[in-house]
Design a protein around this motif. Structure first.
Motif, PDB file in Angstrom:
ATOM      1  N   ILE A 140       0.845  -1.184   0.000  1.00  0.00           N
ATOM      2  CA  ILE A 140       0.000   0.000   0.000  1.00  0.00           C
ATOM      3  C   ILE A 140       0.884   1.237   0.000  1.00  0.00           C
ATOM      4  N   ASP A 141       0.407   2.303  -0.598  1.00  0.00           N
ATOM      5  CA  ASP A 141       1.048   3.608  -0.519  1.00  0.00           C
ATOM      6  C   ASP A 141       0.713   4.206   0.847  1.00  0.00           C
ATOM      7  N   SER A 142       1.700   4.823   1.499  1.00  0.00           N
ATOM      8  CA  SER A 142       1.532   5.242   2.899  1.00  0.00           C
ATOM      9  C   SER A 142       1.146   6.708   3.064  1.00  0.00           C
ATOM     10  N   SER A 143       0.615   7.347   2.024  1.00  0.00           N
ATOM     11  CA  SER A 143       0.404   8.799   2.088  1.00  0.00           C
ATOM     12  C   SER A 143      -0.621   9.232   3.131  1.00  0.00           C
ATOM     13  N   ASP A 144      -1.506   8.333   3.570  1.00  0.00           N
ATOM     14  CA  ASP A 144      -2.459   8.685   4.626  1.00  0.00           C
ATOM     15  C   ASP A 144      -1.897   8.439   6.019  1.00  0.00           C
ATOM     16  N   GLY A 145      -0.638   8.048   6.092  1.00  0.00           N
ATOM     17  CA  GLY A 145      -0.003   7.810   7.378  1.00  0.00           C
ATOM     18  C   GLY A 145       0.323   6.341   7.580  1.00  0.00           C
ATOM     19  N   LEU A 146       1.403   6.076   8.299  1.00  0.00           N
ATOM     20  CA  LEU A 146       1.840   4.699   8.536  1.00  0.00           C
ATOM     21  C   LEU A 146       0.784   3.906   9.290  1.00  0.00           C
ATOM     22  N   ALA A 147       0.215   4.488  10.345  1.00  0.00           N
ATOM     23  CA  ALA A 147      -0.774   3.767  11.145  1.00  0.00           C
ATOM     24  C   ALA A 147      -2.004   3.421  10.316  1.00  0.00           C
ATOM     25  N   TRP A 148      -2.510   4.392   9.569  1.00  0.00           N
ATOM     26  CA  TRP A 148      -3.711   4.129   8.785  1.00  0.00           C
ATOM     27  C   TRP A 148      -3.440   3.094   7.696  1.00  0.00           C
ATOM     28  N   SER A 149      -2.269   3.141   7.103  1.00  0.00           N
ATOM     29  CA  SER A 149      -1.916   2.178   6.060  1.00  0.00           C
ATOM     30  C   SER A 149      -1.858   0.758   6.625  1.00  0.00           C
ATOM     31  N   LEU A 150      -1.332   0.612   7.826  1.00  0.00           N
ATOM     32  CA  LEU A 150      -1.331  -0.691   8.492  1.00  0.00           C
ATOM     33  C   LEU A 150      -2.756  -1.194   8.710  1.00  0.00           C
TER      34      LEU A 150
ATOM     35  N   GLY B 145      10.339  -1.392  26.159  1.00  0.00           N
ATOM     36  CA  GLY B 145       9.869  -2.298  27.191  1.00  0.00           C
ATOM     37  C   GLY B 145       8.375  -2.346  27.407  1.00  0.00           C
ATOM     38  N   LYS B 146       7.584  -1.725  26.542  1.00  0.00           N
ATOM     39  CA  LYS B 146       6.130  -1.789  26.697  1.00  0.00           C
ATOM     40  C   LYS B 146       5.467  -1.991  25.345  1.00  0.00           C
ATOM     41  N   THR B 147       4.233  -2.454  25.396  1.00  0.00           N
ATOM     42  CA  THR B 147       3.462  -2.696  24.183  1.00  0.00           C
ATOM     43  C   THR B 147       2.226  -1.810  24.194  1.00  0.00           C
ATOM     44  N   VAL B 148       2.015  -1.066  23.109  1.00  0.00           N
ATOM     45  CA  VAL B 148       0.860  -0.170  23.009  1.00  0.00           C
ATOM     46  C   VAL B 148       0.119  -0.442  21.702  1.00  0.00           C
ATOM     47  N   SER B 149      -1.157  -0.090  21.680  1.00  0.00           N
ATOM     48  CA  SER B 149      -1.964  -0.258  20.476  1.00  0.00           C
ATOM     49  C   SER B 149      -1.678   0.859  19.484  1.00  0.00           C
ATOM     50  N   ILE B 150      -1.724   0.517  18.208  1.00  0.00           N
ATOM     51  CA  ILE B 150      -1.607   1.507  17.137  1.00  0.00           C
ATOM     52  C   ILE B 150      -3.018   1.890  16.709  1.00  0.00           C
ATOM     53  N   GLU B 151      -3.349   3.150  16.876  1.00  0.00           N
ATOM     54  CA  GLU B 151      -4.709   3.609  16.607  1.00  0.00           C
ATOM     55  C   GLU B 151      -4.977   3.702  15.106  1.00  0.00           C
ATOM     56  N   ALA B 152      -6.242   3.542  14.753  1.00  0.00           N
ATOM     57  CA  ALA B 152      -6.666   3.659  13.351  1.00  0.00           C
ATOM     58  C   ALA B 152      -6.975   5.115  13.046  1.00  0.00           C
ATOM     59  N   ARG B 153      -5.919   5.893  12.911  1.00  0.00           N
ATOM     60  CA  ARG B 153      -6.116   7.298  12.545  1.00  0.00           C
ATOM     61  C   ARG B 153      -4.985   7.777  11.650  1.00  0.00           C
ATOM     62  N   GLY B 154      -5.298   8.774  10.869  1.00  0.00           N
ATOM     63  CA  GLY B 154      -4.373   9.378   9.918  1.00  0.00           C
ATOM     64  C   GLY B 154      -5.097  10.538   9.271  1.00  0.00           C
ATOM     65  N   TRP B 155      -4.605  11.008   8.138  1.00  0.00           N
ATOM     66  CA  TRP B 155      -5.269  12.120   7.464  1.00  0.00           C
ATOM     67  C   TRP B 155      -6.606  11.675   6.898  1.00  0.00           C
ATOM     68  N   GLU B 156      -7.668  12.439   7.200  1.00  0.00           N
ATOM     69  CA  GLU B 156      -8.983  12.167   6.615  1.00  0.00           C
ATOM     70  C   GLU B 156      -9.694  13.485   6.359  1.00  0.00           C
ATOM     71  N   HIS B 157     -10.053  13.725   5.096  1.00  0.00           N
ATOM     72  CA  HIS B 157     -10.794  14.931   4.749  1.00  0.00           C
ATOM     73  C   HIS B 157     -12.101  15.001   5.529  1.00  0.00           C
ATOM     74  N   PHE B 158     -12.524  16.236   5.841  1.00  0.00           N
ATOM     75  CA  PHE B 158     -13.755  16.574   6.552  1.00  0.00           C
ATOM     76  C   PHE B 158     -13.639  16.377   8.056  1.00  0.00           C
ATOM     77  N   LYS B 159     -12.801  15.417   8.511  1.00  0.00           N
ATOM     78  CA  LYS B 159     -12.707  15.145   9.939  1.00  0.00           C
ATOM     79  C   LYS B 159     -11.516  15.824  10.599  1.00  0.00           C
ATOM     80  N   GLN B 160     -10.661  16.457   9.799  1.00  0.00           N
ATOM     81  CA  GLN B 160      -9.516  17.134  10.389  1.00  0.00           C
ATOM     82  C   GLN B 160      -9.981  18.419  11.070  1.00  0.00           C
ATOM     83  N   ARG B 161      -9.478  18.665  12.258  1.00  0.00           N
ATOM     84  CA  ARG B 161      -9.840  19.889  12.968  1.00  0.00           C
ATOM     85  C   ARG B 161      -9.167  21.109  12.373  1.00  0.00           C
ATOM     86  N   LYS B 162      -8.051  20.860  11.732  1.00  0.00           N
ATOM     87  CA  LYS B 162      -7.275  21.970  11.165  1.00  0.00           C
ATOM     88  C   LYS B 162      -6.860  21.605   9.764  1.00  0.00           C
TER      89      LYS B 162
END
Length: 334
Positions: A217-227, A314-331
């Motif tokens: 996949i192309d990662s232009s919407d962000g690494l997390a969202w592409s995953l 030393g810790k494990t965290v969740s990767i959130e399903a977020r990245g660039w999305e039109h209309f939902k960006q606050r800025k």
């Protein structure tokens, strides 16, 4: 009644796709980076359309030449993720009042420069008056059906790899949009990552030839969202243990008290490839990409469990399903 601001870009796409009749025997299902038509003899005509809009895609400091070139790169990057050589493009341009003759020429030259950089040509298109700059490109490529890399082929145990480091564009956008400072030794690299993006076409073509990549996949919407996109399409999960943070992003984050993990996972605007690779063919993939002047960074593994995890310090965290999305960006990105 829901407004588009509440729906967001991805829900809007789902709603539109739900209104369409699906062509029988589609080689690439709805929701991948590209669309395709089987043209016989084991070949596919691969097509992609993507749109650049001044308000959301052209930050302060980006010239019209750079904006037009970026409109081409955006499209070619998606073909790169599928392992497809682009041949030709059409460009439809919405022209706002007030642009000069020189401005129009800069747009034309930027389109041409972007296409020729990847050995493709702009064949024509359309123009119209618009309230904002709009450059919508459609790109066509031809490939062997067996070489196309979809989003849906990742298997548990596969390696996860990317073609470059992340976080530079998120940092560069903060310099251009928020006026944050950066020392000269990293400022130019960070800003240029935004103004002059590059599609990883050679790397994508090389990977396709090895048949080592099971998904891409192309990662232009962000690494997390592409995953998350590959996770959804392939019905798998991921665990990352080697986050590909650019050194420049680390330095920038330290200066401004930012989180380099946040810049790396959720920034977006990188045009790297994210791919899953068969372990037995890893060396073939690595060598093929290095032969064309690129490199692969192994960042994790594919898991059967449909969760996305990052193991770090030393810790494990969740990767959130977020990245660039039109209309939902606050800025706005501008």
């Amino acid at each position: 009644m829901s407004l588009v601001e509440e729906l967001g870009e991805r829900k809007i796409i789902d709603l539109i796709l739900g209104c369409l009749d699906q062509m029988p025997n589609m080689p690439v299902p709805f929701g991948d980076d590209v669309s395709a038509i089987d043209i016989g003899h084991g070949k596919l005509a691969v097509i992609k359309a993507d749109m650049l809009v001044g308000k959301t895609d052209v930050p302060h400091g980006m010239s019209l030449w750079q904006a037009a070139r970026k409109a081409v790169v955006m499209n070619i990057s998606d073909l790169a993720a599928k392992g497809v050589q682009p041949l030709a493009l059409l460009a439809s341009i919405g022209v706002p009042r007030g642009l000069s003759r020189k401005d129009i020429q800069q747009i034309g030259k930027g389109l041409n420069a972007g296409a020729r950089e990847y050995n493709a040509y702009v064949l024509g298109g359309d123009t119209n008056e618009a309230s904002d700059l709009v450059i919508s490109c459609s790109v066509l490529g031809i490939c062997q059906k067996r070489h196309l890399i979809r989003r849906s082929g990742a298997k548990p145990g596969d390696y996860v790899a990317v073609t470059g480091f992340f976080g530079k564009t998120a940092s560069g956008l903060k310099i251009l949009i928020e006026n944050l400072s950066a020392p000269p030794e990293i400022r130019e690299e960070l800003v240029n990552s935004v103004l002059m993006p590059h599609a990883r076409l050679r790397e994508g073509l090389a990977l396709a030839q090895t048949k080592a990549a099971t998904a891409s996949i192309d990662s232009s919407d962000g690494l997390a969202w592409s995953l998350h996109e590959i996770s959804l399409a392939s019905n798998v999960g991921f665990v990352l243990d080697n986050l590909p943070v650019a050194q420049e992003a680390k330095k920038f984050a330290k200066i401004h008290g930012l989180d380099p993990v946040e810049l790396t996972l959720y920034g977006g605007e990188e045009y790297e490839l994210l791919a899953t690779i068969q372990p037995k063919l890893w060396q073939d993939a690595e060598k093929a990409v290095e032969t064309v002047g690129g490199f692969l960074i192994k960042i994790g593994r594919v898991m059967k469990e449909k969760t996305l995890l990052l193991k770090a310090v030393g810790k494990t965290v969740s990767i959130e399903a977020r990245g660039w999305e039109h209309f939902k960006q606050r800025k706005s990105k501008t």
